[in-house]
Enzyme design. Structure first.
Site, PDB file in Angstrom:
ATOM      1  CD  GLU A 139      -7.407 -38.457  -2.544  1.00 27.86           C
ATOM      2  OE1 GLU A 139      -7.755 -37.267  -2.500  1.00 27.86           O
ATOM      3  OE2 GLU A 139      -6.898 -38.969  -3.558  1.00 27.86           O
ATOM      4  CB  VAL A 169      -0.098 -26.383 -16.956  1.00 22.08           C
ATOM      5  CG1 VAL A 169      -0.810 -25.470 -17.945  1.00 22.08           C
ATOM      6  CG2 VAL A 169       0.850 -25.604 -16.058  1.00 22.08           C
ATOM      7  CB  SER A 196     -10.048 -31.873  -3.617  1.00 25.94           C
ATOM      8  OG  SER A 196     -10.261 -33.265  -3.500  1.00 25.94           O
ATOM      9  CB  ALA A 239       2.195 -29.756 -10.170  1.00 24.36           C
ATOM     10  CG  HIS A 292      -8.020 -33.241   0.476  1.00 26.88           C
ATOM     11  ND1 HIS A 292      -7.728 -34.009  -0.643  1.00 26.88           N
ATOM     12  CD2 HIS A 292      -9.360 -33.330   0.644  1.00 26.88           C
ATOM     13  CE1 HIS A 292      -8.842 -34.526  -1.109  1.00 26.88           C
ATOM     14  NE2 HIS A 292      -9.852 -34.125  -0.358  1.00 26.88           N
ATOM     15  CG  ASN A 293      -4.295 -34.712  -2.475  1.00 22.03           C
ATOM     16  OD1 ASN A 293      -5.401 -34.230  -2.251  1.00 22.03           O
ATOM     17  ND2 ASN A 293      -3.746 -34.671  -3.671  1.00 22.03           N
ATOM     18  CG  ASN A 348      -2.819 -31.694  -6.804  1.00 28.07           C
ATOM     19  OD1 ASN A 348      -3.620 -30.986  -6.204  1.00 28.07           O
ATOM     20  ND2 ASN A 348      -3.085 -32.934  -7.166  1.00 28.07           N
ATOM     21  CG  ASN A 385      -3.806 -27.077 -23.847  1.00 27.48           C
ATOM     22  OD1 ASN A 385      -3.840 -27.253 -22.627  1.00 27.48           O
ATOM     23  ND2 ASN A 385      -3.207 -27.925 -24.674  1.00 27.48           N
ATOM     24  CE  LYS A 387      -6.550 -31.403  -4.081  1.00 31.49           C
ATOM     25  NZ  LYS A 387      -5.717 -32.201  -4.864  1.00 31.49           N
TER      26      LYS A 387
HETATM   27  N1  LIG Z   1      -6.426 -35.291 -12.579  1.00 26.87           N
HETATM   28  C1  LIG Z   1      -6.920 -35.125 -11.349  1.00 26.87           C
HETATM   29  O1  LIG Z   1      -7.781 -35.870 -10.883  1.00 26.87           O
HETATM   30  C2  LIG Z   1      -6.453 -33.963 -10.515  1.00 26.87           C
HETATM   31  C3  LIG Z   1      -7.148 -33.661  -9.345  1.00 26.87           C
HETATM   32  C4  LIG Z   1      -6.774 -32.545  -8.601  1.00 26.87           C
HETATM   33  C5  LIG Z   1      -5.705 -31.787  -9.018  1.00 26.87           C
HETATM   34  N2  LIG Z   1      -5.016 -32.123 -10.139  1.00 26.87           N
HETATM   35  C6  LIG Z   1      -3.914 -31.254 -10.549  1.00 26.87           C
HETATM   36  O2  LIG Z   1      -4.408 -30.350 -11.533  1.00 26.87           O
HETATM   37  C7  LIG Z   1      -3.363 -30.041 -12.471  1.00 26.87           C
HETATM   38  C8  LIG Z   1      -3.845 -30.417 -13.876  1.00 26.87           C
HETATM   39  O3  LIG Z   1      -4.099 -31.803 -13.873  1.00 26.87           O
HETATM   40  P1  LIG Z   1      -4.587 -32.581 -15.185  1.00 26.87           P
HETATM   41  O4  LIG Z   1      -4.687 -34.014 -14.806  1.00 26.87           O
HETATM   42  O5  LIG Z   1      -5.769 -31.898 -15.738  1.00 26.87           O
HETATM   43  O6  LIG Z   1      -3.413 -32.304 -16.231  1.00 26.87           O
HETATM   44  P2  LIG Z   1      -1.874 -32.812 -16.260  1.00 26.87           P
HETATM   45  O7  LIG Z   1      -1.821 -34.117 -16.940  1.00 26.87           O
HETATM   46  O8  LIG Z   1      -1.275 -32.697 -14.905  1.00 26.87           O
HETATM   47  O9  LIG Z   1      -1.211 -31.697 -17.193  1.00 26.87           O
HETATM   48  C9  LIG Z   1      -1.547 -31.596 -18.553  1.00 26.87           C
HETATM   49  C10 LIG Z   1      -1.732 -30.151 -18.936  1.00 26.87           C
HETATM   50  O10 LIG Z   1      -0.541 -29.400 -18.634  1.00 26.87           O
HETATM   51  C11 LIG Z   1      -0.088 -28.782 -19.853  1.00 26.87           C
HETATM   52  N3  LIG Z   1       1.364 -28.653 -19.818  1.00 26.87           N
HETATM   53  C12 LIG Z   1       2.260 -29.591 -19.440  1.00 26.87           C
HETATM   54  N4  LIG Z   1       3.504 -29.094 -19.522  1.00 26.87           N
HETATM   55  C13 LIG Z   1       3.382 -27.814 -19.965  1.00 26.87           C
HETATM   56  C14 LIG Z   1       4.300 -26.784 -20.232  1.00 26.87           C
HETATM   57  N5  LIG Z   1       5.614 -26.952 -20.037  1.00 26.87           N
HETATM   58  N6  LIG Z   1       3.828 -25.599 -20.671  1.00 26.87           N
HETATM   59  C15 LIG Z   1       2.501 -25.400 -20.852  1.00 26.87           C
HETATM   60  N7  LIG Z   1       1.571 -26.350 -20.601  1.00 26.87           N
HETATM   61  C16 LIG Z   1       2.019 -27.537 -20.160  1.00 26.87           C
HETATM   62  C17 LIG Z   1      -0.570 -29.691 -20.934  1.00 26.87           C
HETATM   63  O11 LIG Z   1      -0.554 -29.037 -22.146  1.00 26.87           O
HETATM   64  P3  LIG Z   1      -0.423 -29.884 -23.522  1.00 26.87           P
HETATM   65  O12 LIG Z   1      -1.820 -30.263 -23.883  1.00 26.87           O
HETATM   66  O13 LIG Z   1       0.182 -28.914 -24.469  1.00 26.87           O
HETATM   67  O14 LIG Z   1       0.454 -31.061 -23.258  1.00 26.87           O
HETATM   68  C18 LIG Z   1      -1.970 -29.995 -20.431  1.00 26.87           C
HETATM   69  O15 LIG Z   1      -2.840 -28.920 -20.633  1.00 26.87           O
HETATM   70  C19 LIG Z   1      -2.138 -30.806 -12.001  1.00 26.87           C
HETATM   71  O16 LIG Z   1      -1.380 -29.996 -11.152  1.00 26.87           O
HETATM   72  C20 LIG Z   1      -2.733 -31.951 -11.213  1.00 26.87           C
HETATM   73  O17 LIG Z   1      -1.842 -32.482 -10.260  1.00 26.87           O
HETATM   74  C21 LIG Z   1      -5.385 -33.180 -10.916  1.00 26.87           C
END
Ligand SMILES: NC(=O)c1ccc[n+]([C@@H]2O[C@H](COP(=O)([O-])OP(=O)(O)OC[C@H]3O[C@@H](n4cnc5c(N)ncnc54)[C@H](OP(=O)(O)O)[C@@H]3O)[C@@H](O)[C@H]2O)c1
Length: 472
Positions: free
Chosen positions: A193, A78, A132, A80, A189-190, A106, A33, A186
């Site tokens: 949703e 990370v 999802s 999107a 899907h959203n 996403n 990370n 996806k």
């Molecule tokens: N949350 C949900 O329910 C959900 C469901 C389905 C899909 N998604 C998708 O899954 C992905 C991850 O979602 P999330 O909610 O777990 O996390 P997030 O809040 O979207 O992203 C945070 C993560 O991204 C990293 N990050 C951000 N900018 C960065 C950069 N410039 N370089 C390297 N790392 C970077 C952060 O690292 P640091 O710790 O260093 O900040 C952290 O690990 C996203 O695309 C989101 O849309 C989310």
């Protein structure tokens, strides 16, 4: 020593839960990370869950890559957008031809297409993977929508199958086509949703304001509905949300939550994609628009002061009407979403398997439902027609649309906003109207722009003899 079966970058909510899921299925996983503190927190969680032995934490990117067996598979989870491109650039110097990136966030599907082509030129495999199910799904079994090269899919299939949700023993994961196909599905899907959630919220509004029901009473109704044709994860959680009590005040929690919901990313993209493809998806567009209106709280407060609050009065609908209206709205919304995917499939040469998509949404994802089991069976038998023309759903719709009509009419008379349900009804009525009103629009277009029109029996490129309106 390279001991990890796979690597994962991005240990926020989704990444950390996905990594734990992978470790639990017996794979060794290297994790990294950007902010190292998150790696330490993750190791503590993994230890608490007895999975530390299968975790290889690496704060240094080169060390992380070195820990993965060749050919390497690296999951990026990370934020999107630009962070994904930045991450790819950081990874590239460390990867070798034949290695693969699985991007599981996403992402906008056109970004995935672009990255797929870019990395293909460098002999690095790229899978755009839609995941999802939120936090819970990532940890215990999400629905997984895969796009990219078939070869990479075959390499990743065992792990993705192991971690996916299962419905009656069938894995909720599928390869859906080249490039951005997985992320496109996806996105839709959203969008669906959004539609499901908005229609449920609209029905709750009628219960609250038109039937005078308390959140607890409404909760009981949703719990009951969850035993019938509406059985689904979203109906189930609605029952729980409405029953929740705020501990400090003892009041229903839902009454204290600010009525503002954001819309961004996949929700908006699904509506934009539908428009760009020329496929009507009014229920999905209505759901996205409803969130935008919700977020303009100050404007709504000002407008209510100008026009006055709704006058009140009991809505002339029964709970049975509401249940069937919700089912009818849902059928229309899914018909629209699947029609968008069918068109995108034709335009992009993807051959999206609609029956399989319905199947992999039956478990793990936010829209999982009994209804999707019926849909997958209908699409498996069908020929890709609009769901509104598939016999099983024709019967459901014939039974349910009068209730949708009654509820939308009650909304219009009683001043309840029903953006999504009324959009679904208007779509249904437009879709099944053999003689529409676009003849008048064609006349207007010819009047001001000489666009021409077709006269039935006489052919296209006809024009009217219009009077001049200049100077009037
Ligand atoms: N949350 C949900 O329910 C959900 C469901 C389905 C899909 N998604 C998708 O899954 C992905 C991850 O979602 P999330 O909610 O777990 O996390 P997030 O809040 O979207 O992203 C945070 C993560 O991204 C990293 N990050 C951000 N900018 C960065 C950069 N410039 N370089 C390297 N790392 C970077 C952060 O690292 P640091 O710790 O260093 O900040 C952290 O690990 C996203 O695309 C989101 O849309 C989310």
């Amino acid at each position: 020593m390279s001991s990890a079966d796979i690597g994962l970058i991005g240990l926020a909510v989704m990444g950390s839960n996905l990594a734990l899921n992978i470790a639990e299925k017996g794979y060794t996983i290297a994790v990294h990370n950007r902010t190292a503190a998150r790696i330490d927190e993750f190791v503590v969680t993994a230890r608490e869950q007895g999975l530390e032995g299968r975790i290889v934490p690496e704060a240094d990117l080169a060390g992380f890559i070195g820990a993965i067996k060749r050919p390497r598979s690296v999951i990026i989870m990370v934020k999107a957008g630009k962070p994904v491109d930045d991450m790819i650039e950081l990874l590239l110097p460390h990867l070798d031809p034949g290695d693969a990136i699985l991007e599981c966030g996403n992402s906008l599907y056109t970004d995935t297409d672009r990255r797929f082509a870019y990395l293909h030129g460098k002999a690095i495999g790229y899978l755009g993977v839609g995941v999802s199910g939120g936090e819970e799904g990532a940890r215990h079994g999400p629905s997984i929508m895969v796009g990219g090269s078939k070869q990479q899919w075959h390499n990743a299939e065992p792990i993705l199958t192991a971690i996916s949700a299962k419905f009656n023993g069938e894995a909720c994961v599928a390869y859906l086509g080249e490039g951005g196909a997985g992320h496109f599905v996806k996105t839709i899907h959203n969008g669906i949703e959004y539609g499901d959630m908005q229609m449920i919220a609209e029905v709750y509004g009628v219960m609250r304001d038109g039937l005078g029901m308390s959140p607890l009473a409404a909760s009981e109704v949703f719990k009951e509905w969850n035993k019938g044709p509406l059985n689904s994860y979203l109906i189930e959680i609605t029952g729980h949300v409405l029953a929740a009590v705020d501990e400090p005040t003892g009041r229903p929690l839902v009454e204290l939550i600010l009525d503002k919901a954001g819309q961004k990313g996949t929700g908006a993209w699904s509506a934009v994609a539908a428009q760009q493809l020329g496929v009507p998806a009014t229920a999905i567009e209505g759901a996205v628009a409803a969130r935008s209106i919700s977020s303009r709280k100050n404007e709504r407060v000002a407008a209510e002061a100008v026009y006055g609050a709704r006058k009140g009065g009991k809505a002339d609908v029964s709970l049975a009407d509401l249940e069937r209206a919700l089912l009818a709205g849902k059928i229309v919304s899914y018909a629209q979403g699947f029609a968008v995917m069918a068109q995108a499939s034709r335009d992009n040469g993807w051959e999206l398997p609609l029956a399989t998509i319905a199947k992999i949404w039956r478990a793990g994802c936010i829209i999982r439902s009994r209804f999707l089991d019926q849909m997958s069976a209908a699409y498996a038998k069908g020929d890709g027609r609009n769901l509104l023309l598939v016999p099983d759903f024709v019967a459901l719709m014939k039974d349910a649309h009068p209730a949708l009509r009654k509820v939308v009419a009650a909304g219009a008379v009683g001043e309840f906003p029903l953006i999504c349900l009324s959009a679904a009804l208007s779509y249904f009525d437009s879709y099944r109207q053999a003689q529409g009103t676009a003849n008048l629009i064609q006349g207007q277009r010819d009047f001001f722009g000489a666009h021409g029109f077709e006269i039935v029996g006489r052919g296209p490129d006809q024009h009217g003899k219009w009077p001049s309106t200049l100077g009037k």
